[in-house]
Design a protein around this motif. Sequence first.
Motif, short mmCIF file in Angstrom:
data_model
loop_
_atom_site.label_atom_id
_atom_site.label_comp_id
_atom_site.label_asym_id
_atom_site.label_seq_id
_atom_site.Cartn_x
_atom_site.Cartn_y
_atom_site.Cartn_z
N UNK A 13 -9.99 77.77 2.28
CA UNK A 13 -9.06 77.66 1.16
C UNK A 13 -8.79 76.20 0.84
N UNK A 14 -8.63 75.38 1.90
CA UNK A 14 -8.43 73.94 1.69
C UNK A 14 -9.62 73.34 0.96
N UNK A 15 -10.83 73.78 1.32
CA UNK A 15 -12.03 73.23 0.68
C UNK A 15 -12.06 73.53 -0.81
N UNK A 16 -11.42 74.63 -1.22
CA UNK A 16 -11.40 74.99 -2.64
C UNK A 16 -10.58 74.02 -3.47
N UNK A 17 -9.71 73.23 -2.82
CA UNK A 17 -8.94 72.24 -3.57
C UNK A 17 -9.86 71.18 -4.19
N UNK A 18 -11.09 71.09 -3.68
CA UNK A 18 -12.04 70.13 -4.25
C UNK A 18 -12.40 70.48 -5.68
N UNK A 19 -12.10 71.72 -6.09
CA UNK A 19 -12.37 72.13 -7.47
C UNK A 19 -11.23 71.77 -8.41
N UNK A 20 -10.19 71.14 -7.86
CA UNK A 20 -9.03 70.77 -8.69
C UNK A 20 -9.42 69.81 -9.80
N UNK A 21 -10.53 69.10 -9.62
CA UNK A 21 -10.99 68.18 -10.66
C UNK A 21 -11.28 68.89 -11.97
N UNK A 29 -5.64 62.57 -20.91
CA UNK A 29 -5.28 61.61 -19.89
C UNK A 29 -3.78 61.47 -19.67
N UNK A 30 -2.98 61.53 -20.73
CA UNK A 30 -1.52 61.36 -20.58
C UNK A 30 -0.91 62.56 -19.84
N UNK A 31 -1.31 63.76 -20.25
CA UNK A 31 -0.78 64.96 -19.59
C UNK A 31 -1.25 65.03 -18.15
N UNK A 32 -2.50 64.65 -17.91
CA UNK A 32 -3.04 64.65 -16.55
C UNK A 32 -2.30 63.66 -15.66
N UNK A 33 -2.04 62.48 -16.21
CA UNK A 33 -1.36 61.45 -15.43
C UNK A 33 0.03 61.93 -15.02
N UNK A 34 0.74 62.58 -15.93
CA UNK A 34 2.08 63.11 -15.62
C UNK A 34 1.99 64.17 -14.53
N UNK A 35 1.03 65.08 -14.66
CA UNK A 35 0.85 66.14 -13.67
C UNK A 35 0.46 65.55 -12.32
N UNK A 36 -0.42 64.57 -12.34
CA UNK A 36 -0.92 63.98 -11.10
C UNK A 36 0.21 63.37 -10.28
N UNK A 37 1.10 62.65 -10.93
CA UNK A 37 2.16 61.99 -10.19
C UNK A 37 3.21 62.99 -9.69
N UNK A 38 3.41 64.08 -10.40
CA UNK A 38 4.29 65.13 -9.89
C UNK A 38 3.68 65.80 -8.66
N UNK A 39 2.37 66.02 -8.68
CA UNK A 39 1.69 66.60 -7.52
C UNK A 39 1.73 65.65 -6.33
N UNK A 40 1.60 64.36 -6.59
CA UNK A 40 1.69 63.37 -5.51
C UNK A 40 3.08 63.41 -4.89
N UNK A 41 4.11 63.50 -5.72
CA UNK A 41 5.48 63.57 -5.21
C UNK A 41 5.69 64.82 -4.36
N UNK A 42 5.16 65.95 -4.81
CA UNK A 42 5.27 67.18 -4.01
C UNK A 42 4.54 67.02 -2.68
N UNK A 158 -4.25 67.26 -0.86
CA UNK A 158 -5.62 67.29 -1.36
C UNK A 158 -5.72 67.47 -2.86
N UNK A 159 -4.84 68.26 -3.46
CA UNK A 159 -4.98 68.54 -4.89
C UNK A 159 -4.95 67.25 -5.72
N UNK A 160 -3.92 66.40 -5.60
CA UNK A 160 -3.97 65.17 -6.40
C UNK A 160 -5.10 64.24 -5.99
N UNK A 161 -5.43 64.22 -4.69
CA UNK A 161 -6.53 63.34 -4.27
C UNK A 161 -7.86 63.79 -4.84
N UNK A 162 -8.08 65.11 -4.89
CA UNK A 162 -9.34 65.61 -5.41
C UNK A 162 -9.47 65.41 -6.92
N UNK A 163 -8.33 65.45 -7.63
CA UNK A 163 -8.37 65.12 -9.05
C UNK A 163 -8.80 63.67 -9.21
#
Length: 267
Positions: A13-21, A29-42, A158-163
Amino acid sequence: MPIWVYALGSVFIVSLTSLAGAITLSLGPKRLQKLLFLLVAFAVGAMLGGALLHLIPESYERLGGGPRTGLLVLAGVMAFFVLEKFLHWQHQHGAPEAIEGATGHSHDHGHSHGDPLATMSIVGTVAHHLIDGAVVAAAYGVSIEAGLVTTLAVMAHEVPQQIGMFGILVYAGLKPRRALLYNFLAGLATIPGALLVLLMAGETSGDALYTWLLPVTAGSFLYVAGSDLIPELNRRHSYPATKAVGQLAMMLLGIGLMAVLLLLGHG
């Protein structure tokens, strides 16, 4: 056998996070950047909560008082510092230009970076997933609760890192579908990482191996959260008060999730 089932199922299941990209293919890019930083905070909240509420207390219970647990936590911190320096993981953590590359706005930069950047990123990701698989398997060897906490904390990170990793590969010149494929194949390295720990535990004192790896895992969580993720939240993108409040809320949500798991585990 149940440990093997839980561990291998979780690392897959962890390996599937590699598909988060793939998220980047539908977001600007703007919406992605906002989502990415929220995921990093989580992820920060989940990793700090997992380390401080679950793994370190569990380590003290199993290893007793004295400096051993603290030394092993510090060993985890130092090990990840050395590993990050060796593999140059700084290429993988949320560079704005990588996000732009993932959404198709920086293809002209890819040829200037070329294969070396992509190769280094893939090698670093494989090594990272090997370690992820090992720590998840080790945590399940201690208890189901510890394994679940570790799996969720690893996935949150992993989710924000894989993005970001997907963006790096596109930025380096790969086509999006090929970048997604390479990222997924690298993510499957969690499975041999878990198998290595499970086989080693089968041939030696498995309980001792799991116990000693638990505080090392906690140290790795503290290092990643404090060294890699929190600095990302403090970059220029985080200055507006609304973004800071949102990030704080997501950090508290990650910590709260770990607190709920703690209560359920002792219920």
